[in-house]
Scaffold this motif. Structure first.
Motif, PDB file in Angstrom:
ATOM      1  N   SER A 166       0.198  13.923  -4.317  1.00  0.00           N
ATOM      2  CA  SER A 166       0.677  12.766  -3.508  1.00  0.00           C
ATOM      3  C   SER A 166       2.275  13.028  -3.066  1.00  0.00           C
ATOM      4  O   SER A 166       2.906  12.475  -2.436  1.00  0.00           O
ATOM      5  CB  SER A 166       0.866  11.515  -4.100  1.00  0.00           C
ATOM      6  OG  SER A 166       1.465  11.525  -5.316  1.00  0.00           O
TER       7      SER A 166
ATOM      8  N   ASN B 144     -11.014   6.389  -7.635  1.00  0.00           N
ATOM      9  CA  ASN B 144     -10.116   6.184  -6.583  1.00  0.00           C
ATOM     10  C   ASN B 144      -9.072   5.169  -6.795  1.00  0.00           C
ATOM     11  O   ASN B 144      -9.440   4.338  -7.556  1.00  0.00           O
ATOM     12  CB  ASN B 144     -10.857   5.861  -5.250  1.00  0.00           C
ATOM     13  CG  ASN B 144     -11.729   7.025  -4.653  1.00  0.00           C
ATOM     14  OD1 ASN B 144     -11.131   8.174  -4.424  1.00  0.00           O
ATOM     15  ND2 ASN B 144     -13.108   6.938  -4.422  1.00  0.00           N
ATOM     16  N   PRO B 145      -8.034   5.139  -6.454  1.00  0.00           N
ATOM     17  CA  PRO B 145      -7.592   5.987  -5.159  1.00  0.00           C
ATOM     18  C   PRO B 145      -7.061   7.422  -5.963  1.00  0.00           C
ATOM     19  O   PRO B 145      -6.455   8.298  -5.095  1.00  0.00           O
ATOM     20  CB  PRO B 145      -6.041   5.317  -4.757  1.00  0.00           C
ATOM     21  CG  PRO B 145      -5.642   4.453  -6.031  1.00  0.00           C
ATOM     22  CD  PRO B 145      -6.917   3.986  -6.804  1.00  0.00           C
ATOM     23  N   HIS B 146      -7.172   7.552  -7.267  1.00  0.00           N
ATOM     24  CA  HIS B 146      -6.540   8.747  -7.683  1.00  0.00           C
ATOM     25  C   HIS B 146      -7.338   9.103  -8.843  1.00  0.00           C
ATOM     26  O   HIS B 146      -7.854   8.480  -9.752  1.00  0.00           O
ATOM     27  CB  HIS B 146      -5.205   8.765  -8.278  1.00  0.00           C
ATOM     28  CG  HIS B 146      -4.034   8.202  -7.531  1.00  0.00           C
ATOM     29  ND1 HIS B 146      -3.644   9.131  -6.538  1.00  0.00           N
ATOM     30  CD2 HIS B 146      -3.451   7.230  -7.235  1.00  0.00           C
ATOM     31  CE1 HIS B 146      -2.636   8.637  -5.838  1.00  0.00           C
ATOM     32  NE2 HIS B 146      -2.607   7.534  -6.259  1.00  0.00           N
TER      33      HIS B 146
ATOM     34  N   ALA C 131       0.710  -1.265   0.007  1.00  0.00           N
ATOM     35  CA  ALA C 131      -0.047   0.042   0.128  1.00  0.00           C
ATOM     36  C   ALA C 131       0.852   1.266   0.040  1.00  0.00           C
ATOM     37  O   ALA C 131       0.690   2.303  -0.678  1.00  0.00           O
ATOM     38  CB  ALA C 131      -0.864  -0.026   1.115  1.00  0.00           C
TER      39      ALA C 131
ATOM     40  N   HIS D 167       2.506   1.910  -3.255  1.00  0.00           N
ATOM     41  CA  HIS D 167       1.383   2.510  -4.532  1.00  0.00           C
ATOM     42  C   HIS D 167       1.526   3.781  -4.464  1.00  0.00           C
ATOM     43  O   HIS D 167       1.143   4.589  -5.454  1.00  0.00           O
ATOM     44  CB  HIS D 167       0.119   1.941  -4.337  1.00  0.00           C
ATOM     45  CG  HIS D 167      -0.938   2.574  -4.901  1.00  0.00           C
ATOM     46  ND1 HIS D 167      -1.340   2.173  -6.162  1.00  0.00           N
ATOM     47  CD2 HIS D 167      -1.830   3.689  -4.452  1.00  0.00           C
ATOM     48  CE1 HIS D 167      -2.185   3.106  -6.525  1.00  0.00           C
ATOM     49  NE2 HIS D 167      -2.638   3.789  -5.849  1.00  0.00           N
ATOM     50  N   HIS D 168       1.620   4.536  -3.267  1.00  0.00           N
ATOM     51  CA  HIS D 168       1.522   6.110  -3.367  1.00  0.00           C
ATOM     52  C   HIS D 168       2.918   6.807  -3.313  1.00  0.00           C
ATOM     53  O   HIS D 168       2.866   7.877  -2.741  1.00  0.00           O
ATOM     54  CB  HIS D 168       0.734   6.267  -1.781  1.00  0.00           C
ATOM     55  CG  HIS D 168      -0.760   5.928  -2.134  1.00  0.00           C
ATOM     56  ND1 HIS D 168      -1.533   6.512  -2.754  1.00  0.00           N
ATOM     57  CD2 HIS D 168      -1.135   4.991  -1.489  1.00  0.00           C
ATOM     58  CE1 HIS D 168      -2.682   6.046  -2.639  1.00  0.00           C
ATOM     59  NE2 HIS D 168      -2.712   4.878  -1.947  1.00  0.00           N
TER      60      HIS D 168
ATOM     61  N   ASN E 212     -12.863  11.240  -3.416  1.00  0.00           N
ATOM     62  CA  ASN E 212     -13.615  11.305  -2.153  1.00  0.00           C
ATOM     63  C   ASN E 212     -12.604  12.602  -1.535  1.00  0.00           C
ATOM     64  O   ASN E 212     -13.415  13.553  -0.933  1.00  0.00           O
ATOM     65  CB  ASN E 212     -13.455  10.179  -1.425  1.00  0.00           C
ATOM     66  CG  ASN E 212     -14.494   9.076  -1.683  1.00  0.00           C
ATOM     67  OD1 ASN E 212     -15.356   9.444  -2.269  1.00  0.00           O
ATOM     68  ND2 ASN E 212     -14.343   7.724  -1.475  1.00  0.00           N
TER      69      ASN E 212
ATOM     70  N   GLY F 156      -7.626  11.248  -4.837  1.00  0.00           N
ATOM     71  CA  GLY F 156      -8.959  10.501  -4.972  1.00  0.00           C
ATOM     72  C   GLY F 156     -10.213  11.388  -5.222  1.00  0.00           C
ATOM     73  O   GLY F 156     -10.268  12.499  -4.744  1.00  0.00           O
TER      74      GLY F 156
END
Length: 133
Positions: free
Chosen positions: A127, A50-52, A21, A24-25, A77, A75
């Motif tokens: 990010s 999401n996530p982007h 996880a 990924h970012h 949200n 994302g």
């Protein structure tokens, strides 16, 4: 003994998933914080995901050639919590986007903010750890 072995396997699995996880970012794996970029263009599409989420704009070069740029944001949200609304991002809207270019030199970037022609500004949830929050 079986219970201890099972607990150990679960702990290893959780640790491996946490590492995946985090990977990924990783901003620095894809984008270069030493290559800030600011472009003006017409909105082609906004992909709320999401996530982007992604913003696509057409940018006219000095030679008149139009190039499509892809901008990664936070994302959907997170953008909504920052004040973004789908009705604000209509195809054809002129935008100025600040961010950081992809390391591979492609027409991809990580957005930090977008500015509308009326001066309204939205933060993109970059990010990049040193980007404005």
């Amino acid at each position: 003994m079986e219970r201890v072995r099972f607990s150990g396997l679960i702990a290893v699995f959780v640790a491996l998933m946490a590492g995946a996880a985090t990977a990924h970012h990783s901003f620095s794996a894809e984008y270069d914080s030493n290559k800030p970029i600011k472009l003006t263009g017409k909105l082609v599409e906004m992909r709320w995901s999401n996530p982007h989420a992604w913003i696509y704009i057409n940018v006219a070069g000095k030679d008149g050639k139009v190039v499509k740029w892809a901008w990664e944001t936070g994302g959907a949200n997170a953008l909504y919590r920052r004040g973004w609304r789908k009705e604000d991002l209509v195809a054809g809207t002129m935008l100025v986007i600040d961010g950081y270019q992809a390391r591979n030199g492609s027409t991809t970037a990580n957005a930090t903010s977008i500015t509308f022609s009326d001066g309204r500004r939205l933060f993109a949830g970059s990010s990049n750890p040193s980007a404005p929050k």
